[in-house]
Design an enzyme around this catalytic site. Structure first.
Site, mmCIF file in Angstrom:
data_model
loop_
_atom_site.group_PDB
_atom_site.id
_atom_site.type_symbol
_atom_site.label_atom_id
_atom_site.label_comp_id
_atom_site.label_asym_id
_atom_site.label_seq_id
_atom_site.Cartn_x
_atom_site.Cartn_y
_atom_site.Cartn_z
ATOM 1 C CE1 TYR A 17 -12.328 8.263 15.189
ATOM 2 C CE2 TYR A 17 -13.845 7.163 13.683
ATOM 3 C CZ TYR A 17 -13.586 8.154 14.614
ATOM 4 O OH TYR A 17 -14.584 9.034 14.964
ATOM 5 C CB SER A 25 -17.763 7.559 16.167
ATOM 6 O OG SER A 25 -18.017 7.566 14.779
#
Length: 259
Positions: free
Chosen positions: A152, A139
């Site tokens: 995360y 990401s």
């Protein structure tokens, strides 16, 4: 089944779109996700449209034994994996001290442990054959620290670092690693973590289909790091020159403003 593509998190979003792209090019697929009914729908659709073979495996990758069970099932059925796509992952929002510990540990299991486990299981056969590919989905969150999505962001930083380091180790083996680092993407991700906006760093979301197309091309072209979108690329580049403390501060401001 020989030279198959294994995709985790294949029942929706980027994983499902990648499955369509591989199927369009005539690849047989092994699709893994928690939701068996959705997997079966995708299996039928892809087989009917593209005339390929699709095997589905319903597993929850937050359970530590899941990776071994996937590997063993494929071994029993003489399924050979040519390309491994570690796409499964999820996030959560909130101050670390207030977030559910079980959710955080499951996130580490899916985003980090399962990805590492599956890579270690399938990599030896790729090296033995002298060819193969691994696509790990990280990401844009891999680049800065991420207050209020601390675990995360940290898991995605691991995926990026692990992928780049592994690719270096694999030079000369015929096996290639690509890491896809999308920015905000139109999937169920934001809804699941409870954010009211699909934006991160005030960047407009891309469609899952477009992200998958860019990632797929990057994999085929042998690229190491693939960041879809010019603004996302610019953001990742700029973060190299920003102190971690400063980056964390600006991410925190952005996260708070979305709640």
């Amino acid at each position: 089944m020989k030279d198959c593509i294994l995709i985790t998190g294949a029942s929706s979003g980027i994983g499902m779109e990648l499955a369509k792209l591989f199927a369009k090019d005539g690849h047989d697929l092994v699709l893994v996700a928690r939701h068996n009914d959705k997997l079966k729908e995708i299996e039928k659709d892809l087989e009917d449209e593209f005339g390929i073979n699709v095997m589905t495996i319903s597993k929850d990758l937050s359970i530590p034994s899941a990776s071994d069970e996937i590997f063993d099932e494929l071994e029993r059925n003489s399924v050979d994996i040519e390309i491994l796509v570690n796409n499964a992952g999820f996030g959560s929002y909130g101050a670390f001290v207030k977030t559910d510990l079980k959710t955080s540990l499951e996130m580490i299991e899916v985003n980090v442990s399962a990805l590492t486990h599956l890579t270690r299981l399938f990599l030896p056969s790729m090296i033995e054959k002298g060819h193969g590919k691994i696509l790990n989905v990280a990401s844009l969150a891999a680049f800065p620290p991420g207050p209020y999505m601390n675990v995360y962001y940290s898991t995605k930083a691991y995926v990026l670092s692990f992928s780049v380091a592994l690719n270096e180790e694999l030079k000369g083996t015929g096996v290639q690693v690509t890491v896809l680092c999308p920015g905000p993407t139109d999937t169920n991700f934001q809804k699941r973590i409870g954010l009211t906006s699909a934006e991160t760093f005030s960047i407009k979301s891309m469609s899952a289909q477009r992200v998958a197309e860019i990632g797929y091309k990057g994999l085929k072209d042998g690229k190491l790091i693939v960041i879809p979108g010019f603004i996302n690329k610019l953001t990742a580049f700029g973060l190299r020159f920003v102190p971690k403390k400063t980056a964390a501060h600006f991410v925190a401001i952005g996260q708070i403003s979305r709640k």
